[in-house]
Design a protein around this motif. Structure first.
Motif, PDB file in Angstrom:
ATOM      1  N   CYS A 146      -1.358   1.805   2.334  1.00  0.00           N
ATOM      2  CA  CYS A 146      -1.443   2.931   1.403  1.00  0.00           C
ATOM      3  C   CYS A 146      -1.017   2.487   0.009  1.00  0.00           C
ATOM      4  O   CYS A 146      -0.130   3.053  -0.608  1.00  0.00           O
ATOM      5  N   GLY A 147      -1.652   1.437  -0.472  1.00  0.00           N
ATOM      6  CA  GLY A 147      -1.543   1.077  -1.887  1.00  0.00           C
ATOM      7  C   GLY A 147      -2.595   1.867  -2.643  1.00  0.00           C
ATOM      8  O   GLY A 147      -3.178   2.825  -2.112  1.00  0.00           O
TER       9      GLY A 147
ATOM     10  N   GLU B 242       0.706   2.881   6.891  1.00  0.00           N
ATOM     11  CA  GLU B 242       1.412   2.105   5.864  1.00  0.00           C
ATOM     12  C   GLU B 242       2.668   1.519   6.480  1.00  0.00           C
ATOM     13  O   GLU B 242       3.484   2.238   7.045  1.00  0.00           O
TER      14      GLU B 242
ATOM     15  N   GLU C 144       5.334   0.148   5.124  1.00  0.00           N
ATOM     16  CA  GLU C 144       6.624   0.472   4.501  1.00  0.00           C
ATOM     17  C   GLU C 144       6.999   1.930   4.788  1.00  0.00           C
ATOM     18  O   GLU C 144       6.147   2.813   4.761  1.00  0.00           O
TER      19      GLU C 144
ATOM     20  N   GLU D  73       9.083   3.713   2.926  1.00  0.00           N
ATOM     21  CA  GLU D  73       9.201   4.429   1.643  1.00  0.00           C
ATOM     22  C   GLU D  73       8.212   3.835   0.653  1.00  0.00           C
ATOM     23  O   GLU D  73       7.914   2.638   0.716  1.00  0.00           O
ATOM     24  N   PRO D  74       7.748   4.637  -0.293  1.00  0.00           N
ATOM     25  CA  PRO D  74       6.904   4.074  -1.355  1.00  0.00           C
ATOM     26  C   PRO D  74       7.663   2.983  -2.101  1.00  0.00           C
ATOM     27  O   PRO D  74       8.889   3.003  -2.149  1.00  0.00           O
TER      28      PRO D  74
ATOM     29  N   SER E  72       9.701   0.778  -4.501  1.00  0.00           N
ATOM     30  CA  SER E  72      10.729   1.272  -5.410  1.00  0.00           C
ATOM     31  C   SER E  72      10.649   0.604  -6.776  1.00  0.00           C
ATOM     32  O   SER E  72      11.060   1.150  -7.777  1.00  0.00           O
TER      33      SER E  72
ATOM     34  N   PRO F  12       3.824   2.609  -9.014  1.00  0.00           N
ATOM     35  CA  PRO F  12       4.209   3.595  -7.989  1.00  0.00           C
ATOM     36  C   PRO F  12       3.746   5.011  -8.342  1.00  0.00           C
ATOM     37  O   PRO F  12       3.488   5.814  -7.446  1.00  0.00           O
TER      38      PRO F  12
ATOM     39  N   VAL G 144       0.072   5.262  -7.441  1.00  0.00           N
ATOM     40  CA  VAL G 144      -0.063   5.311  -5.974  1.00  0.00           C
ATOM     41  C   VAL G 144       0.338   6.704  -5.470  1.00  0.00           C
ATOM     42  O   VAL G 144      -0.351   7.294  -4.631  1.00  0.00           O
ATOM     43  N   ARG G 145       1.444   7.231  -6.016  1.00  0.00           N
ATOM     44  CA  ARG G 145       1.889   8.564  -5.576  1.00  0.00           C
ATOM     45  C   ARG G 145       0.829   9.621  -5.875  1.00  0.00           C
ATOM     46  O   ARG G 145       0.507  10.458  -5.026  1.00  0.00           O
TER      47      ARG G 145
ATOM     48  N   GLU H 258      -2.061   9.229  -3.537  1.00  0.00           N
ATOM     49  CA  GLU H 258      -1.680   9.638  -2.179  1.00  0.00           C
ATOM     50  C   GLU H 258      -1.618  11.167  -2.093  1.00  0.00           C
ATOM     51  O   GLU H 258      -2.095  11.763  -1.116  1.00  0.00           O
TER      52      GLU H 258
ATOM     53  N   ARG I 294       3.769   6.589   7.564  1.00  0.00           N
ATOM     54  CA  ARG I 294       4.551   5.474   7.033  1.00  0.00           C
ATOM     55  C   ARG I 294       5.345   4.799   8.147  1.00  0.00           C
ATOM     56  O   ARG I 294       5.600   5.399   9.179  1.00  0.00           O
TER      57      ARG I 294
END
Ligand SMILES: Cc1cc2nc3c(=O)[nH]c(=O)nc-3n(C[C@H](O)[C@H](O)[C@H](O)COP(=O)(O)OP(=O)(O)OC[C@H]3O[C@@H](n4cnc5c(N)ncnc54)[C@H](O)[C@@H]3O)c2cc1C
Length: 474
Positions: free
Chosen positions: A9-10, A31, A33, A35-36, A38, A99, A102-103, A106, A118
């Motif tokens: 989920c990049g 995904e 990871e 957490e997204p 950091s 980030p 990406v957020r 998403e 995740r």
């Protein structure tokens, strides 16, 4: 059973999930990871990516989170302004933390109904005639009709697929990071100008709020496997500039090489690759994320058509046919840019020559259209120059063209007002508008905004509707 499982989920995976959801495809994004990411890395969205965001109604949200910058001076950091009259309504670069992009992508995918899980790493898969069984690191098995590896440069999916990844290993290392500085901006600008003659892989660029993007050669900095430290940056800055500019408070620090590789194939049966999983190159010119997002935009509607059952037989294979050459070209231009930043006399002479040549509008325009991806022309066969290119966001009677593309469907833009999309109306919209800013009678646009047909003859149009949108419904 999902229609599509996306590994990663990049930016590429998130964009692809959203594009598939526009067509009601059941999507699961896995995904690894929990957490997204950091660390904050500011990337640049170039013109074509901004256009894609506008086509899906995302641009306003994204622009609010970034900083607009001039579109020029990105090719090998040669400081030439963008040529006048670039053919886009979005002729700027948007600096935005990775980030954040990406957020936002998403969130967009989630709003459209995609599921993102995740903490789930794809560890294996097997494909058969009906679908793909995907195995997670904890042993759980999931089933889907297709799997897309958007799992980045070290892609597990690509490795398991056994697809070759030829190219060159890294030869030159560079430190790159974002941090605050302890001296005034004018002092930095003066020093950077002084040191950058002859030009080399060294710059400090302000990003606002006292934060600078810092790039400096990594020659002599310890273990490649270890992440660089602020002290490494200070030391390298002192070596090259005689001062460390009082750098402090790093947001992120990284080290990158110039490994350049391209997957032999983007598709093996029911498994596909996109983004960094399919291609890697040095970040000079800021194209990697853009390239991946654009891969996803090209692939999404084609894979959705395959799943919905209306895809013409070869449609899915046009993904590789169109995107592989685009990546080849990006890899080449980054190779060229890296040469142009070498401190050796030969490359420096070439750089001086290119700098002179960029004073010719055509040269400057060609390079910027390349790096911003607005110069791309897919090979759709013989035809006028516009065929295979993207259409700009022209004015139409309902406002802007891109406002009509939010749903990811095809569009017939018809100035003759006498054509019809007939039985394809479930997947292609029709706008009859004699006032549209076009110098051809009609264009058929694919969901990615590329011109798939130009003309004014209904039979010819029907043939092209079939070619791109399959057999008519019913
Ligand atoms: C220093 C630097 C500066 C850059 N600057 C720019 C720039 O200005 N502009 C630009 O366009 N590009 C830039 N790039 C490149 C850009 O960051 C990448 O091209 C981009 O992140 C690629 O996106 P992606 O989604 O394909 O892969 P990634 O961002 O790598 O995302 C892959 C995702 O897959 C996940 N994953 C990995 N393996 C698995 C697995 N087995 N199962 C499930 N999930 C998995 C990862 O955790 C990750 O979230 C830069 C890169 C670097 C290093």
């Amino acid at each position: 059973m999902f229609d599509v499982i996306i590994a990663g989920c990049g930016p590429t995976g998130a964009m692809l999930a959203a594009e598939l959801r526009l067509h009601d495809v059941r999507v699961l994004v896995l995904e690894k990871e929990t957490e997204p990411a950091s660390f904050v890395r500011i990337v640049g969205l170039h013109i074509r990516s901004l256009e894609l965001m506008a086509m899906r109604g995302l641009l306003d949200r994204i622009v609010q989170q970034g900083r607009r910058r001039p579109a020029g001076a990105y090719f090998a950091a040669i400081p030439k302004p963008a040529p006048k009259g670039l053919d886009s309504a979005y002729a700027y670069l948007l600096g935005i933390p990775q980030p954040v992009i990406v957020r936002l992508l998403e969130e967009h995918a989630n709003e459209l109904g995609a599921q993102v899980r995740r903490g789930c790493a794809v560890a294996g898969f097997e494909q058969d005639d009906e679908g793909v069984t995907v195995e997670l690191a904890d042993g759980e098995q999931l089933r889907s009709r297709y799997l897309v590896g958007c799992d980045g440069a070290r892609s597990t999916v690509r490795k398991l697929l056994g697809v070759g990844f030829p190219g060159e290993p890294s030869r030159t290392d560079t430190l790159m990071g974002e941090m605050k500085v302890g001296v005034p901006q004018e002092e930095i600008a003066a020093k950077v100008t002084e040191i950058s003659e002859p030009p080399q892989r060294f710059w400090l660029r302000p990003f606002g709020e006292g934060v600078y993007s810092v790039v400096v050669p990594a020659a002599g900095v310890g273990d490649r496997a270890e992440p660089p430290t602020l002290e490494d940056f200070k030391q390298q800055l002192r070596t090259i500039a005689g001062t460390d500019f009082g750098v402090h408070s790093p947001r992120w620090l990284s080290r990158f090489g110039d490994a350049t590789r391209l997957a032999d194939r983007y598709r093996v049966g029911r498994v596909l690759l996109a983004g960094d999983a399919a291609h890697i190159h040095p970040p000079i010119g800021g194209q990697g994320l853009n390239l991946g997002v654009q891969d996803a935009f090209n692939l999404g509607w084609k894979l959705a058509a395959q799943i919905r059952g209306w895809a013409p037989e070869t449609l899915l294979d046009t993904y590789q046919a169109e995107r592989h050459p685009v990546a080849e070209d990006v890899l080449d231009n980054t190779r060229a840019q890296m040469e142009l930043t070498s401190a050796e006399p030969g490359p420096q002479a070439v750089r001086r020559l290119l700098t002179e040549l960029m004073d010719f509008d055509e040269v400057n325009r060609h390079l910027i259209e390349k790096i911003t991806a607005i110069g791309i022309r897919y090979d759709f066969g013989e035809g006028p120059d516009l065929l295979g290119r993207r259409l700009c966001d022209i004015d139409v009677k309902q406002g802007h063209l891109y406002g009509l593309l939010h749903r990811g469907r095809g569009l017939l833009l018809d100035r003759t007002e006498r054509l019809t999309v007939g039985a394809w109306s479930d997947r292609v919209d029709h706008l009859a508008d004699p006032t549209a800013e076009l110098d051809v009678p009609c264009v058929l646009l694919r969901p990615d905004g590329h011109v798939a047909w130009i003309g004014d003859d209904q039979q010819d149009l029907d043939d092209h509707l079939s070619r791109w949108f399959g057999k008519p419904a019913g």
